[in-house]
Design a protein around this motif. Structure first.
Motif, PDB file in Angstrom:
ATOM      1  N   VAL A 296      28.436  25.081  -9.868  1.00 56.07           N
ATOM      2  CA  VAL A 296      27.476  26.170 -10.104  1.00 56.07           C
ATOM      3  C   VAL A 296      26.857  26.634  -8.785  1.00 56.07           C
ATOM      4  O   VAL A 296      26.726  27.839  -8.533  1.00 56.07           O
ATOM      5  CB  VAL A 296      26.390  25.716 -11.091  1.00 56.07           C
ATOM      6  N   ALA A 297      26.470  25.694  -7.937  1.00 53.10           N
ATOM      7  CA  ALA A 297      25.883  26.062  -6.649  1.00 53.10           C
ATOM      8  C   ALA A 297      26.881  26.842  -5.789  1.00 53.10           C
ATOM      9  O   ALA A 297      26.529  27.847  -5.166  1.00 53.10           O
ATOM     10  CB  ALA A 297      25.412  24.811  -5.906  1.00 53.10           C
ATOM     11  N   ALA A 298      28.143  26.384  -5.768  1.00 51.61           N
ATOM     12  CA  ALA A 298      29.161  27.087  -4.982  1.00 51.61           C
ATOM     13  C   ALA A 298      29.409  28.484  -5.529  1.00 51.61           C
ATOM     14  O   ALA A 298      29.565  29.449  -4.763  1.00 51.61           O
ATOM     15  CB  ALA A 298      30.463  26.283  -4.980  1.00 51.61           C
TER      16      ALA A 298
ATOM     17  N   LEU B  81      28.712  31.913  -3.502  1.00 51.06           N
ATOM     18  CA  LEU B  81      29.755  32.923  -3.299  1.00 51.06           C
ATOM     19  C   LEU B  81      29.267  34.304  -3.733  1.00 51.06           C
ATOM     20  O   LEU B  81      29.501  35.302  -3.038  1.00 51.06           O
ATOM     21  CB  LEU B  81      31.008  32.544  -4.087  1.00 51.06           C
ATOM     22  N   LEU B  82      28.578  34.367  -4.856  1.00 48.69           N
ATOM     23  CA  LEU B  82      28.038  35.644  -5.327  1.00 48.69           C
ATOM     24  C   LEU B  82      27.003  36.186  -4.350  1.00 48.69           C
ATOM     25  O   LEU B  82      27.009  37.373  -4.003  1.00 48.69           O
ATOM     26  CB  LEU B  82      27.393  35.462  -6.702  1.00 48.69           C
ATOM     27  N   GLY B  83      26.093  35.307  -3.915  1.00 49.07           N
ATOM     28  CA  GLY B  83      25.041  35.750  -2.995  1.00 49.07           C
ATOM     29  C   GLY B  83      25.579  36.191  -1.662  1.00 49.07           C
ATOM     30  O   GLY B  83      25.172  37.215  -1.114  1.00 49.07           O
ATOM     31  N   GLN B  84      26.531  35.434  -1.113  1.00 50.01           N
ATOM     32  CA  GLN B  84      27.113  35.804   0.179  1.00 50.01           C
ATOM     33  C   GLN B  84      27.934  37.078   0.065  1.00 50.01           C
ATOM     34  O   GLN B  84      27.923  37.914   0.970  1.00 50.01           O
ATOM     35  CB  GLN B  84      27.974  34.657   0.696  1.00 50.01           C
ATOM     36  N   GLY B  85      28.639  37.252  -1.065  1.00 52.95           N
ATOM     37  CA  GLY B  85      29.411  38.467  -1.262  1.00 52.95           C
ATOM     38  C   GLY B  85      28.524  39.690  -1.328  1.00 52.95           C
ATOM     39  O   GLY B  85      28.823  40.733  -0.739  1.00 52.95           O
ATOM     40  N   SER B  86      27.395  39.576  -2.025  1.00 56.98           N
ATOM     41  CA  SER B  86      26.469  40.698  -2.131  1.00 56.98           C
ATOM     42  C   SER B  86      25.868  41.041  -0.778  1.00 56.98           C
ATOM     43  O   SER B  86      25.762  42.196  -0.395  1.00 56.98           O
ATOM     44  CB  SER B  86      25.361  40.357  -3.131  1.00 56.98           C
ATOM     45  N   SER B  87      25.510  39.989  -0.001  1.00 53.51           N
ATOM     46  CA  SER B  87      24.919  40.238   1.313  1.00 53.51           C
ATOM     47  C   SER B  87      25.901  40.885   2.266  1.00 53.51           C
ATOM     48  O   SER B  87      25.566  41.806   3.007  1.00 53.51           O
ATOM     49  CB  SER B  87      24.410  38.911   1.903  1.00 53.51           C
ATOM     50  N   SER B  88      27.161  40.423   2.251  1.00 52.11           N
ATOM     51  CA  SER B  88      28.153  40.981   3.172  1.00 52.11           C
ATOM     52  C   SER B  88      28.471  42.428   2.822  1.00 52.11           C
ATOM     53  O   SER B  88      28.687  43.260   3.710  1.00 52.11           O
ATOM     54  CB  SER B  88      29.424  40.133   3.152  1.00 52.11           C
TER      55      SER B  88
ATOM     56  N   CYS C  68      24.713  40.313 -13.192  1.00 54.61           N
ATOM     57  CA  CYS C  68      25.211  40.065 -14.544  1.00 54.61           C
ATOM     58  C   CYS C  68      26.014  38.777 -14.606  1.00 54.61           C
ATOM     59  O   CYS C  68      25.946  38.035 -15.591  1.00 54.61           O
ATOM     60  CB  CYS C  68      26.062  41.240 -15.015  1.00 54.61           C
ATOM     61  N   VAL C  69      26.792  38.496 -13.564  1.00 50.55           N
ATOM     62  CA  VAL C  69      27.596  37.281 -13.542  1.00 50.55           C
ATOM     63  C   VAL C  69      26.721  36.069 -13.231  1.00 50.55           C
ATOM     64  O   VAL C  69      26.905  34.984 -13.803  1.00 50.55           O
ATOM     65  CB  VAL C  69      28.730  37.408 -12.504  1.00 50.55           C
ATOM     66  N   ALA C  70      25.746  36.237 -12.319  1.00 49.14           N
ATOM     67  CA  ALA C  70      24.865  35.124 -11.961  1.00 49.14           C
ATOM     68  C   ALA C  70      23.909  34.772 -13.089  1.00 49.14           C
ATOM     69  O   ALA C  70      23.471  33.624 -13.193  1.00 49.14           O
ATOM     70  CB  ALA C  70      24.077  35.472 -10.695  1.00 49.14           C
ATOM     71  N   GLY C  71      23.581  35.748 -13.935  1.00 48.59           N
ATOM     72  CA  GLY C  71      22.601  35.525 -14.992  1.00 48.59           C
ATOM     73  C   GLY C  71      22.893  34.318 -15.869  1.00 48.59           C
ATOM     74  O   GLY C  71      22.015  33.463 -16.074  1.00 48.59           O
TER      75      GLY C  71
END
Length: 377
Positions: free
Chosen positions: A197-199, A203-210, A235-238
């Motif tokens: 879950v953390a990974a 991945l979602l957070g880093q993808g959004s930032s990049s 929506c996916v992280a929720g």
């Protein structure tokens, strides 16, 4: 329509048989019929995808009689994959039927050059790769340097959640997705589930930032592209965040298990995590008492879950090394706790005074380093 509903109701039984020892009596013809049923259920999914009332009726019929309703309408679209993977894992399948199954995996009926990313051959290759990566013998790796298997599991989980998000129309289907996610994660050993879950969240957070740092999307409209990407990521992280925060004991274990650097990174990416994480650190800090003989803060009850003074100081330090917003939020929380505890100015009377002094000393030294670097350059 009633005949279709009755057929759909047999899907759980078909999947159960494919995992059982009953397949030892299957030959190639029986296997072909089972796979044909899988493709038929996938056809029903594609046919009723845009008809919400019929989707709901099919989902209700699928959930009927299931002790743990993990199957719903979205699973109809993946029926060939679910059936194929169940048979691949079943050692009772005879050699002739197994060869036929592998042939169908590699050359499914009507296969085209552009394979569906959810296709059976791709899933089979991913499963084989996962098995190879899981072989023992390599040295343990930290979560900061994510091992290939963990990263692959996180990416597959995100792909699955994105597919579910694209298909969800009704609130009941969203609840079904949350139940599916809980069922999947609770089958893993808890430390492994936390790491996956953390990974995935990272991945979602880093993808959004990049994407935000890189500018616009393919159409050149940076604002619209970033907003769409951020919305999709949320929506996916929720569901992942809901799974974590929906159970305080689970969230507490998650925060105890993972390193402070990773938790600070997640709190910086997800505002939904930062406040509960600070509240949890506050709870752990309240369990510390000052021992004048040792001249240090110690746990008031050794049998209670929590952190030592050194661990707590490190966690708050990582939060203050994060984004400006996270640092300000952490400082504000410590100042409020210090004021509520008596607003002492000397060490040893309030854990919050001592923590705030440590944090402010660290920030002062960092500011001096930045100023010195600026003057030298």
């Amino acid at each position: 329509m009633e005949a279709v509903l009755a057929q759909v109701e047999q899907l759980p039984a078909l999947l159960a048989v494919s995992r059982s020892a009953l397949v030892r009596d299957w030959d190639a013809q029986i296997l072909d019929r089972a796979l044909e049923w899988g493709r038929y259920f996938q056809h029903l999914h594609d046919r009723f995808l845009t008809r919400p009332r019929l989707r709901e009726a099919l989902g209700r019929r699928l959930r009927r009689g299931q002790p743990s309703p993990l199957l719903g309408f979205p699973q109809l679209g993946r029926c060939p994959q679910l059936l194929g993977l169940a048979l691949l894992e079943n050692r009772a399948l005879p050699p002739a039927a197994c060869r036929r199954l592998l042939l169908c995996l590699l050359q499914p009926p009507g296969a085209e050059a552009d394979a569906d990313p959810r296709s059976l051959p791709l899933l089979a290759r991913r499963k084989a790769a996962s098995r190879l990566l899981a072989l023992p013998g390599g040295p343990p790796r930290s979560l900061e340097r994510t091992e290939p298997q963990l990263q692959a599991e996180a990416q597959l989980l995100l792909v699955r959640l994105r597919e579910e998000e694209q298909e969800i129309v009704l609130a009941s289907e969203a609840e079904g997705r949350q139940r599916w996610l809980s069922g999947v994660l609770e089958q893993l050993p808890q430390p492994r589930a936390f790491r996956v879950v953390a990974a995935a969240l990272l991945l979602l957070g880093q993808g959004s930032s990049s994407e935000q740092a890189g500018g616009g999307g393919r159409d050149g409209n940076s604002l619209d592209g970033n907003q769409a990407s951020a919305t999709g990521g949320e929506c996916v992280a929720g569901p992942l965040l809901s799974w974590l925060l929906g159970n305080l004991e689970r969230f507490s274990a998650f925060c105890r298990f993972l390193p402070g650097s990773l938790l600070a990174s997640l709190a910086g990416h997800y505002s939904q995590l930062s406040r509960p994480y600070l509240d949890l650190l506050t709870t752990w800090g309240s369990l510390l008492l000052y021992d004048p003989l040792q001249g240090r803060w110690v746990k008031s009850c050794l049998d209670k879950a929590g952190l030592s003074w050194e661990e707590l100081r490190e966690r708050f330090g990582y939060l203050c090394r994060g984004s400006v917003l996270l640092r300000e939020q952490t400082q504000a929380a410590l100042k409020l706790l210090k004021a509520q505890d008596g607003d002492f100015k000397v060490c040893g009377l309030s854990v919050w005074t001592d923590l705030l002094m440590e944090v402010e000393e660290y920030l002062r030294k960092e500011a001096e380093k930045c100023l010195q670097y600026f003057l030298l350059t």
